[in-house]
Design a protein around this motif. Structure first.
Motif, mmCIF file in Angstrom:
data_model
loop_
_atom_site.group_PDB
_atom_site.id
_atom_site.type_symbol
_atom_site.label_atom_id
_atom_site.label_comp_id
_atom_site.label_asym_id
_atom_site.label_seq_id
_atom_site.Cartn_x
_atom_site.Cartn_y
_atom_site.Cartn_z
ATOM 1 N N PHE A 126 0.842 -1.200 0.000
ATOM 2 C CA PHE A 126 0.000 0.000 0.000
ATOM 3 C C PHE A 126 0.876 1.248 0.000
ATOM 4 O O PHE A 126 0.652 2.192 -0.768
ATOM 5 C CB PHE A 126 -0.910 -0.018 1.228
ATOM 6 C CG PHE A 126 -2.094 0.891 1.099
ATOM 7 C CD1 PHE A 126 -1.978 2.243 1.342
ATOM 8 C CD2 PHE A 126 -3.331 0.380 0.737
ATOM 9 C CE1 PHE A 126 -3.067 3.079 1.225
ATOM 10 C CE2 PHE A 126 -4.436 1.205 0.619
ATOM 11 C CZ PHE A 126 -4.298 2.573 0.860
ATOM 12 N N SER A 127 1.899 1.263 0.852
ATOM 13 C CA SER A 127 2.750 2.451 0.960
ATOM 14 C C SER A 127 3.556 2.678 -0.319
ATOM 15 O O SER A 127 3.749 3.822 -0.744
ATOM 16 C CB SER A 127 3.682 2.334 2.158
ATOM 17 O OG SER A 127 4.535 1.214 2.046
ATOM 18 N N LYS A 128 4.006 1.589 -0.959
ATOM 19 C CA LYS A 128 4.780 1.747 -2.191
ATOM 20 C C LYS A 128 3.890 2.208 -3.342
ATOM 21 O O LYS A 128 4.324 3.011 -4.177
ATOM 22 C CB LYS A 128 5.480 0.428 -2.549
ATOM 23 C CG LYS A 128 6.635 0.098 -1.613
ATOM 24 C CD LYS A 128 7.320 -1.201 -2.001
ATOM 25 C CE LYS A 128 8.496 -1.484 -1.063
ATOM 26 N NZ LYS A 128 9.176 -2.760 -1.411
ATOM 27 N N ALA A 129 2.668 1.710 -3.412
ATOM 28 C CA ALA A 129 1.741 2.165 -4.443
ATOM 29 C C ALA A 129 1.428 3.647 -4.248
ATOM 30 O O ALA A 129 1.329 4.410 -5.207
ATOM 31 C CB ALA A 129 0.455 1.337 -4.390
ATOM 32 N N ARG A 130 1.291 4.046 -2.995
ATOM 33 C CA ARG A 130 1.045 5.444 -2.675
ATOM 34 C C ARG A 130 2.230 6.313 -3.116
ATOM 35 O O ARG A 130 2.064 7.392 -3.674
ATOM 36 C CB ARG A 130 0.847 5.572 -1.163
ATOM 37 C CG ARG A 130 -0.303 6.483 -0.766
ATOM 38 C CD ARG A 130 -0.199 6.786 0.708
ATOM 39 N NE ARG A 130 -1.278 6.228 1.456
ATOM 40 C CZ ARG A 130 -1.127 5.478 2.541
ATOM 41 N NH1 ARG A 130 0.061 5.171 2.964
ATOM 42 N NH2 ARG A 130 -2.177 5.047 3.195
ATOM 43 N N HIS A 131 3.424 5.818 -2.847
ATOM 44 C CA HIS A 131 4.638 6.537 -3.244
ATOM 45 C C HIS A 131 4.709 6.675 -4.759
ATOM 46 O O HIS A 131 5.070 7.733 -5.296
ATOM 47 C CB HIS A 131 5.869 5.790 -2.717
ATOM 48 C CG HIS A 131 7.142 6.559 -2.798
ATOM 49 N ND1 HIS A 131 7.922 6.596 -3.942
ATOM 50 C CD2 HIS A 131 7.786 7.342 -1.894
ATOM 51 C CE1 HIS A 131 8.988 7.339 -3.733
ATOM 52 N NE2 HIS A 131 8.929 7.816 -2.494
ATOM 53 N N GLY A 133 2.145 6.738 -6.720
ATOM 54 C CA GLY A 133 1.109 7.694 -7.095
ATOM 55 C C GLY A 133 1.569 9.132 -6.956
ATOM 56 O O GLY A 133 1.241 9.985 -7.796
ATOM 57 N N VAL A 134 2.329 9.410 -5.910
ATOM 58 C CA VAL A 134 2.872 10.765 -5.722
ATOM 59 C C VAL A 134 3.857 11.097 -6.840
ATOM 60 O O VAL A 134 3.846 12.196 -7.403
ATOM 61 C CB VAL A 134 3.550 10.889 -4.342
ATOM 62 C CG1 VAL A 134 4.297 12.217 -4.230
ATOM 63 C CG2 VAL A 134 2.520 10.769 -3.231
ATOM 64 N N ALA A 135 4.706 10.117 -7.182
ATOM 65 C CA ALA A 135 5.701 10.341 -8.241
ATOM 66 C C ALA A 135 5.017 10.619 -9.581
ATOM 67 O O ALA A 135 5.424 11.539 -10.311
ATOM 68 C CB ALA A 135 6.623 9.129 -8.360
ATOM 69 N N ILE A 136 3.981 9.849 -9.906
ATOM 70 C CA ILE A 136 3.251 10.063 -11.160
ATOM 71 C C ILE A 136 2.487 11.377 -11.120
ATOM 72 O O ILE A 136 2.505 12.171 -12.071
ATOM 73 C CB ILE A 136 2.274 8.896 -11.416
ATOM 74 C CG1 ILE A 136 3.037 7.597 -11.661
ATOM 75 C CG2 ILE A 136 1.365 9.208 -12.606
ATOM 76 C CD1 ILE A 136 3.884 7.579 -12.895
ATOM 77 N N GLY A 137 1.824 11.628 -10.016
ATOM 78 C CA GLY A 137 1.015 12.843 -9.909
ATOM 79 C C GLY A 137 1.825 14.117 -9.971
ATOM 80 O O GLY A 137 1.328 15.153 -10.428
ATOM 81 N N ASN A 138 3.078 14.072 -9.534
ATOM 82 C CA ASN A 138 3.918 15.265 -9.507
ATOM 83 C C ASN A 138 4.650 15.525 -10.819
ATOM 84 O O ASN A 138 5.360 16.532 -10.940
ATOM 85 C CB ASN A 138 4.953 15.158 -8.383
ATOM 86 C CG ASN A 138 4.345 15.402 -7.017
ATOM 87 O OD1 ASN A 138 3.262 15.979 -6.903
ATOM 88 N ND2 ASN A 138 5.029 14.975 -5.970
#
Length: 353
Positions: A126-131, A133-138
């Motif tokens: 979960f935490s890696k998928a979230r990370h 997501g931040v990388a893609i979103g930014n």
């Protein structure tokens, strides 16, 4: 007191738990569930977290509220099978067991490729998928993304990112001659055409040599990119690989017909951690969990357990964004909106049952 400890509250662990709780249990049975998160996370939907098309709460589910079960949300440090206890990063916490169920899933297998572990994003937790997501979103407009691996996870990650960010340049590196090598050719062709239509560059016969912070070297060609996401292989959790039991070529623990470890039949293993004739999936882990619950209920009642029936998988479903998909349903290859709708239904059931 009979102490039952379930490691992992994923698709398999939760089925073991609910299978036990659905029955009247003796008061001398004590159940403990150990998970790193204070909620169940629906791993098959992590690709949408990485792409930014789902919020965290969309893939989280509460654990059952039942006085007969104790929850411990901690990071496991060691499974001590000699002393029958679980050790944690907090040395003051120790959990002992009489019966142990191991369903702690898998982690990325980088196959020794230099830089992959250090620089590639992941969707395995979960935490890696979230990370991710931040990388893609930014990413700024027209950023470059490379997805390594064209199995089910890679396909869903790449297609969901395309739906989330139409501006991005997306590259999918596929080791084989076709994406989704385990699927029917009809599905392979449909997915290939979807990528062509949606401007996702698929590079077949890829051999990734190394990964850098700002790029990937494949077959002697170095591609500059802003984010690299790894979906090119998994292996059982390192805690499982450390256990002194016989394993198969994929480092999965070999179990008997009752999902017990032959060397220690008080230990049950399922999902990504157990050797099986089937490919790992949430569906497989769930079915195994149901059968382990039945076996455990007999063992806890001091009865001889019945041998579980052969598993019958219903098929595999995948998504291409929110309105397209594919799947083998009852051995029939399907593409388009119907399998995507079916996957949405499966998700609905997972969240509410």
């Amino acid at each position: 007191m009979k102490k039952v400890v379930i490691l992992g509250g994923g698709y398999g662990g939760i089925k073991v738990l609910t299978g036990l709780l659905n029955q009247s249990l003796s008061e001398d049975i004590h159940i403990t569930v150990v998970d790193r998160n204070p909620f169940r996370s629906l791993k098959t939907e992590f690709y949408s977290i990485a792409a930014g098309t789902s919020a965290d709460h969309d893939v989280r589910v509460d654990f059952p509220d039942d006085s007969r079960v104790n929850y411990l949300f901690q990071e496991i440090n060691k499974i001590d099978v000699k002393q029958k206890r679980i050790l944690f990063s907090d040395p003051d916490i120790i959990v002992e067991y009489d019966y142990l169920v191991i369903g702690i899933g898998c982690e990325d297998n980088f196959h020794g490729i230099p830089g992959a572990k250090e620089y590639a994003e992941s969707v395995q937790t979960f935490s890696k998928a979230r990370h991710s997501g931040v990388a893609i979103g930014n990413l700024k407009a027209y950023g470059k993304v490379s997805v390594i691996g064209a199995g089910l996870s890679g396909i869903e990650v790449a297609s969901e990112i395309r739906e989330s960010r139409p501006d991005l340049n997306i590259r999918l590196l596929d080791r084989g001659a076709n994406v989704l090598k385990a699927f029917d050719s009809k599905i392979q062709d449909h997915v290939e055409q979807w990528f062509i239509k949606n401007d996702v560059d698929v590079i077949h016969h890829s051999t990734v040599e190394y990964v850098e912070k700002d790029g990937v070297c494949n077959n002697g060609i170095c591609y500059l990119n802003d984010v690299t996401i790894w979906t090119a292989g998994v292996q059982p959790n390192y805690l499982v690989r450390q256990l002194p039991f016989e394993k198969d070529i994929q480092d999965k623990i070999i179990v008997n017909d009752f999902y017990q470890v032959p060397e220690d039949q008080s230990i049950y293993v399922l999902g990504d951690c157990a050797s099986s004739e089937y490919s790992p999936s949430g569906q497989l882990a769930g079915l195994q969990g149901e059968q382990i619950a039945e076996v455990l209920l007999s063992v806890l009642a001091d009865k001889e357990p019945k041998q579980p029936k052969p598993l019958k998988l219903k098929g595999t479903l995948g998504s291409l964004g929110k309105s397209d998909g594919f799947g083998n349903m009852v051995k029939t290859p399907l593409t388009g909106f119907l399998p995507r709708l079916a996957k949405t239904g499966v998700l609905w059931l997972s969240k509410r049952h």
